[in-house]
Design an enzyme around this catalytic site. Structure first.
Site, PDB file in Angstrom:
ATOM      1  N   GLY A 183       6.706  75.941 122.998  1.00 60.05           N
ATOM      2  CA  GLY A 183       8.177  75.792 123.000  1.00 60.05           C
ATOM      3  C   GLY A 183       9.039  76.627 121.680  1.00 60.05           C
ATOM      4  O   GLY A 183       8.629  76.216 120.712  1.00 60.05           O
ATOM      5  N   GLU A 190      11.821  75.743 114.013  1.00 62.77           N
ATOM      6  CA  GLU A 190      11.910  75.216 112.555  1.00 62.77           C
ATOM      7  C   GLU A 190      10.741  74.679 112.112  1.00 62.77           C
ATOM      8  O   GLU A 190      10.290  75.045 110.854  1.00 62.77           O
ATOM      9  CB  GLU A 190      12.987  73.764 112.812  1.00 62.77           C
ATOM     10  N   ALA A 323      22.353  64.523 117.004  1.00 65.48           N
ATOM     11  CA  ALA A 323      22.836  63.374 116.344  1.00 65.48           C
ATOM     12  C   ALA A 323      24.180  63.390 116.130  1.00 65.48           C
ATOM     13  O   ALA A 323      24.855  62.328 116.262  1.00 65.48           O
ATOM     14  CB  ALA A 323      21.924  63.180 114.769  1.00 65.48           C
ATOM     15  N   HIS A 447      36.183  83.652  95.681  1.00 66.85           N
ATOM     16  CA  HIS A 447      35.408  84.677  95.586  1.00 66.85           C
ATOM     17  C   HIS A 447      34.400  84.601  94.269  1.00 66.85           C
ATOM     18  O   HIS A 447      35.094  84.056  93.142  1.00 66.85           O
ATOM     19  CB  HIS A 447      36.597  86.315  95.538  1.00 66.85           C
TER      20      HIS A 447
END
Length: 471
Positions: A183, A190, A323, A447
């Protein structure tokens, strides 16, 4: 508590103390309801205990290890870097303990009753809650079902010592030398990439033509390239057939087309989706709660089921098993019970994969926007020419903003790159507030920051970028 046939009265019964359930319970209590939340396992549910939180702790640890090993890019020499896996697990478990303890404290502070046990509906407004010690019966005015989901277990790959689910993969006794992942969705990527950073040889078996099928191909291709450069083999168009186990390893047989292949590793991780927890002895039929053939509870725009006094949220209703979606639905359901006009609106539900680099999206993709009838205006800006990204040595990725060409309204965004999971929030807010490309371009971004890439992407879409040349 009373045991027997006499029923105790409660305003709101919440079944499940995961992210959706505990949020629903606290919000209902805030709105003046007496609340009982019941969970058969633990406060915090899958996410806090064996899902989102522990996996991110391990992923962060793997990033730290990789960073030290590649510190030479910054002119820093590091040698003899070692991983103490037991200490890594302690770090992970410590975070879980703090967060679950925090949730328990929040429930208590909001005067939410907690019962560690199971629930079985008796009829449309009564349920038995029980464990080994007691079994009180409650009559409720309203109920919120938040029972979550569990990893799908395939008949050909029953979970065992060597064949593990995502839950098992978080607590392996050692860092494996090799790992097979069935899968290539976000969970498999992850966890597979996390172990690869610790030195594990990983093989990903994916049935589709690309990994991370929920994200644009130009995003998944960047992650795939990074994986292949870090000891990960990706096999797409592959169908897993079966596995043979020994005490020390597992051999997977799979097919690519008509060709049969085998691969052996220390462990096999199966991540092919999750199944809603609506089966078992919950007794939804006694409560007159309708469930689809896929096991999902049917709800209306306020998460109300076929029983008007019972609501359902999270992984047991349609939509992505996330979640933050469950938390959002928990608030809506609690507010609906209190008589507020809250309704669910999914246009701004972000999706995030904590891969390396991170992937995040919200709203429409360019393709989806066109399918919805929009003439699009698109801006895309790379991390590679952003000063902050360069200083982090994190040059991979881009920000892409999709807007309606006629109105300038922001319709969606996709980000791949370091801190994409945090950066996507600005664009979710932009969509929610009805912001335009010009609104983003006129917002002063600090920045040097990664957030400037969002500004630059908006300017590209408007046709007047400062930090790149329009071709």
């Amino acid at each position: 508590m009373v045991v027997g046939d006499a029923s105790l009265d409660i305003d709101t019964l919440v079944i499940g103390a995961g992210p959706g359930g505990y949020v629903a319970a606290i919000r209902a209590a805030q709105l003046g309801k007496s609340v009982l939340v019941v969970d058969k396992e633990y406060v915090g549910g899958v996410c806090l205990n064996v899902g989102c939180i522990p996996s991110k702790a391990l992923i962060s640890a793997s990033h730290q290890y990789e960073s030290v090993n590649h510190a030479s890019a910054f002119g820093i020499s590091a040698s003899d870097v070692k991983v103490d896996w037991s200490k890594v697990q302690e770090f992970k478990n410590g975070i879980v303990k703090k967060l679950t303890g925090g949730v328990a404290s929040l429930l208590k502070a909001n005067k939410v009753q907690y019962f560690n046990g199971e629930v079985m509906f008796i009829n449309e407004n009564e349920a038995r809650v029980f464990n080994d010690q007691e079994a009180p019966r409650y009559r409720f005015k309203n109920c919120i079902i938040a029972t979550g989901s569990r990893p799908i277990e395939l008949k050909a790959f029953p979970f065992s010592k060597r064949i593990v689910s995502s839950t098992g993969a978080l607590s392996l006794p050692e860092i494996p030398k090799s790992l097979i992942v069935i899968g290539g969705g976000y969970i498999g990527i992850e966890l597979g990439q996390m172990y690869s950073k610790f030195g594990t040889k990983v093989t990903v078996i994916e049935g589709g033509d690309t990994i991370l099928p929920g994200f644009d191909k130009d995003m998944s291709s960047i992650v795939a390239k990074k994986l292949k450069g870090t000891n990960v083999d990706i096999v797409t168009g592959a169908m897993a057939q079966g596995a043979e186990q020994t005490d020390n390893d597992v051999t997977l047989t799979y097919k690519v087309g008509d060709k049969e292949e085998k691969v052996t590793a220390d462990y096999l991780l199966v991540t092919v989706g999750r199944r809603p927890n609506t089966d078992g002895d919950l007794g939804l039929e006694l409560a007159n709660v309708k469930v689809s053939e896929r096991g999902l509870v049917e709800v209306d725009g306020q998460c109300r089921t076929s029983n008007p006094n019972i609501f359902a949220i999270g992984d047991i209703i349609a939509g992505p098993a996330l979640a933050h979606k469950a938390m959002y639905e928990g608030r809506v359901a609690a507010e609906a019970i209190a008589g507020l006009p809250s309704v669910i609106d999914y246009k701004c539900v972000p999706a995030v994969c904590f891969s390396d680099p991170e992937c995040a999206s919200v709203g429409y993709s360019e393709k989806e926007a066109k399918e919805k009838g929009h003439e699009t205006q698109v801006g895309k800006f790379p991390f590679a020419i952003n000063g902050r990204a360069m200083s982090l040595n994190a040059n991979e990725g881009f920000v892409k903003i999709v807007a309606d060409k006629n109105t300038g309204l922001v319709l969606g965004a996709q980000i791949i790159g370091t801190e994409a999971s945090n950066m996507i929030a600005e664009l979710g807010l932009a969509i929610e507030m009805g912001a335009t490309l010009e609104d983003i371009a006129l917002t002063i971004h600090a920045h040097p920051t990664l957030g400037e890439i969002v500004l630059d992407a908006a300017e590209v879409a408007l046709g007047h970028p400062i930090h790149t040349v329009v071709k």
